[in-house]
Design a protein around this motif. Structure first.
Motif, PDB file in Angstrom:
ATOM      1  N   ASP A  56      -7.002  -9.677  -7.850  1.00  0.00           N
ATOM      2  CA  ASP A  56      -6.124  -8.530  -7.637  1.00  0.00           C
ATOM      3  C   ASP A  56      -6.589  -7.759  -6.406  1.00  0.00           C
ATOM      4  O   ASP A  56      -7.790  -7.576  -6.190  1.00  0.00           O
ATOM      5  CB  ASP A  56      -6.142  -7.626  -8.873  1.00  0.00           C
ATOM      6  CG  ASP A  56      -5.156  -6.470  -8.759  1.00  0.00           C
ATOM      7  OD1 ASP A  56      -4.072  -6.684  -8.187  1.00  0.00           O
ATOM      8  OD2 ASP A  56      -5.477  -5.375  -9.229  1.00  0.00           O
ATOM      9  N   VAL A  57      -5.643  -7.299  -5.592  1.00  0.00           N
ATOM     10  CA  VAL A  57      -5.995  -6.564  -4.377  1.00  0.00           C
ATOM     11  C   VAL A  57      -6.363  -5.119  -4.684  1.00  0.00           C
ATOM     12  O   VAL A  57      -7.388  -4.597  -4.229  1.00  0.00           O
ATOM     13  CB  VAL A  57      -4.843  -6.605  -3.360  1.00  0.00           C
ATOM     14  CG1 VAL A  57      -5.097  -5.630  -2.210  1.00  0.00           C
ATOM     15  CG2 VAL A  57      -4.663  -8.016  -2.817  1.00  0.00           C
ATOM     16  N   MET A  58      -5.536  -4.440  -5.489  1.00  0.00           N
ATOM     17  CA  MET A  58      -5.715  -3.009  -5.736  1.00  0.00           C
ATOM     18  C   MET A  58      -6.663  -2.780  -6.897  1.00  0.00           C
ATOM     19  O   MET A  58      -6.247  -2.596  -8.041  1.00  0.00           O
ATOM     20  CB  MET A  58      -4.356  -2.358  -5.999  1.00  0.00           C
ATOM     21  CG  MET A  58      -3.355  -2.541  -4.876  1.00  0.00           C
ATOM     22  SD  MET A  58      -3.900  -1.762  -3.335  1.00  0.00           S
ATOM     23  CE  MET A  58      -3.739  -0.041  -3.778  1.00  0.00           C
ATOM     24  N   MET A  59      -7.966  -2.795  -6.595  1.00  0.00           N
ATOM     25  CA  MET A  59      -8.973  -2.529  -7.615  1.00  0.00           C
ATOM     26  C   MET A  59      -9.817  -1.336  -7.188  1.00  0.00           C
ATOM     27  O   MET A  59     -10.020  -1.116  -5.987  1.00  0.00           O
ATOM     28  CB  MET A  59      -9.883  -3.743  -7.806  1.00  0.00           C
ATOM     29  CG  MET A  59      -9.202  -4.973  -8.342  1.00  0.00           C
ATOM     30  SD  MET A  59     -10.416  -6.271  -8.778  1.00  0.00           S
ATOM     31  CE  MET A  59     -11.161  -6.600  -7.170  1.00  0.00           C
ATOM     32  N   ALA A  84       0.414  -5.702  -5.280  1.00  0.00           N
ATOM     33  CA  ALA A  84       1.617  -4.924  -5.582  1.00  0.00           C
ATOM     34  C   ALA A  84       2.378  -4.610  -4.309  1.00  0.00           C
ATOM     35  O   ALA A  84       3.508  -4.143  -4.348  1.00  0.00           O
ATOM     36  CB  ALA A  84       1.231  -3.632  -6.300  1.00  0.00           C
ATOM     37  N   LYS A  85       1.744  -4.852  -3.165  1.00  0.00           N
ATOM     38  CA  LYS A  85       2.378  -4.577  -1.883  1.00  0.00           C
ATOM     39  C   LYS A  85       3.096  -5.833  -1.407  1.00  0.00           C
ATOM     40  O   LYS A  85       2.505  -6.886  -1.301  1.00  0.00           O
ATOM     41  CB  LYS A  85       1.335  -4.166  -0.849  1.00  0.00           C
ATOM     42  CG  LYS A  85       0.601  -2.878  -1.202  1.00  0.00           C
ATOM     43  CD  LYS A  85      -0.443  -2.548  -0.145  1.00  0.00           C
ATOM     44  CE  LYS A  85      -1.157  -1.245  -0.456  1.00  0.00           C
ATOM     45  NZ  LYS A  85      -2.176  -0.905   0.574  1.00  0.00           N
ATOM     46  N   LEU A 103       0.514 -13.599  -3.978  1.00  0.00           N
ATOM     47  CA  LEU A 103       1.664 -13.487  -4.863  1.00  0.00           C
ATOM     48  C   LEU A 103       1.878 -12.014  -5.159  1.00  0.00           C
ATOM     49  O   LEU A 103       0.954 -11.310  -5.566  1.00  0.00           O
ATOM     50  CB  LEU A 103       1.413 -14.260  -6.164  1.00  0.00           C
ATOM     51  CG  LEU A 103       2.558 -14.334  -7.177  1.00  0.00           C
ATOM     52  CD1 LEU A 103       3.792 -14.984  -6.557  1.00  0.00           C
ATOM     53  CD2 LEU A 103       2.121 -15.117  -8.412  1.00  0.00           C
ATOM     54  N   ALA A 104       3.091 -11.539  -4.903  1.00  0.00           N
ATOM     55  CA  ALA A 104       3.388 -10.121  -5.082  1.00  0.00           C
ATOM     56  C   ALA A 104       3.724  -9.819  -6.540  1.00  0.00           C
ATOM     57  O   ALA A 104       4.410 -10.579  -7.206  1.00  0.00           O
ATOM     58  CB  ALA A 104       4.547  -9.708  -4.185  1.00  0.00           C
ATOM     59  N   LYS A 105       3.196  -8.701  -7.031  1.00  0.00           N
ATOM     60  CA  LYS A 105       3.548  -8.214  -8.363  1.00  0.00           C
ATOM     61  C   LYS A 105       4.847  -7.416  -8.282  1.00  0.00           C
ATOM     62  O   LYS A 105       5.099  -6.732  -7.294  1.00  0.00           O
ATOM     63  CB  LYS A 105       2.442  -7.305  -8.903  1.00  0.00           C
ATOM     64  CG  LYS A 105       1.114  -7.976  -9.166  1.00  0.00           C
ATOM     65  CD  LYS A 105       0.115  -6.947  -9.683  1.00  0.00           C
ATOM     66  CE  LYS A 105      -1.232  -7.546 -10.016  1.00  0.00           C
ATOM     67  NZ  LYS A 105      -2.185  -6.553 -10.516  1.00  0.00           N
TER      68      LYS A 105
END
Length: 235
Positions: A56-59, A84-85, A103-105
């Motif tokens: 995950d990117v946003m941690m 998420a971006k 892969l985008a959420k």
């Protein structure tokens, strides 16, 4: 069909998402471990080998892109970023950091599965053939075509899964340009907008040139052929 022996590492600070992904991928036949953040992932990586990292990117703390950059200093394990971006520049930043795909959420679990399988297919299997390998010379580097390995002297040059696949594609037809469309198809990046596909390919080429060229801005061995794509030009 996925490799039932593949061991995946899921890194996500959201406990619910982490648990759902772990259960879903385990049902698909994978071995799955999970970490809540980069520090936790590092501890797992110290004692275990993984075939792919889903990150995950946003941690909080160390984010996924920063962690990817750090991993790439010593690790070639494929990395799939979850973000998420959905902006192109954000995805390109992830690829520049060393990720193999993104892969985008929100996403469908089946799409995640397809992406994972596509990446794992790009990872070369160990070649047990003892025959004399064919070698391409790129200045101080030599590329073993049969084993898909790059060497500088006696030291191996670390390549990511995507870089390994790119070298295999180019080495199959040295001296002949390979178009972006074929590269997109061979790397399994279908399903995205054409502009995003080509930009992603350009990023991967830039990263590979840093390992092949004395001056990546003036490439000698991985050349751009105007209107035709890219070409490997060995000595």
């Amino acid at each position: 069909m996925q490799d039932a022996d593949a061991h995946l590492l899921i890194v996500d600070d959201d406990e619910r998402i982490r648990g759902l992904l772990q259960k879903f991928l385990a049902r698909q036949g994978f071995w799955v471990s999970a970490a809540r953040d980069a520090a936790h992932a590092r501890r797992l990586l110290e004692g275990l080998d993984f075939d792919l990292i889903v990150l995950d990117v946003m941690m909080p703390g160390e984010d996924g892109v920063t962690f990817t950059k750090a991993l790439r200093e010593t690790l070639t394990t494929p990395i799939l970023l979850l973000t998420a971006k959905n902006e192109t520049e954000d995805r390109i930043t992830g690829l520049e950091a060393g990720a193999d795909d993104y892969l985008a959420k929100p996403f469908e679990p089946r799409e995640l599965l397809l992406r994972i399988n596509a990446i794992l297919r790009r990872v070369p299997a160990e070649d047990e053939d003892a025959a004399l390998p064919k070698v391409l010379h790129l200045g101080p580097l030599r590329y073993d075509v049969e084993k898909g390995k790059l060497w500088e002297g006696e030291a191996p040059v670390r390549l990511t899964a995507t870089e390994t696949q790119l070298m295999r594609i180019f080495a199959a037809t040295p001296g002949e340009p390979v178009g972006r469309t074929k590269l997109v198809e061979d790397l399994g990046r279908g399903g995205e907008a054409a502009q995003a596909q080509e930009r992603a390919i350009d990023v991967q080429i830039t990263r590979l040139r840093r390992k092949l060229e004395a001056d990546p801005k003036q490439p000698r061995y991985l050349q751009t052929v105007r209107g035709a794509g890219y070409m490997l030009a060995p000595d």
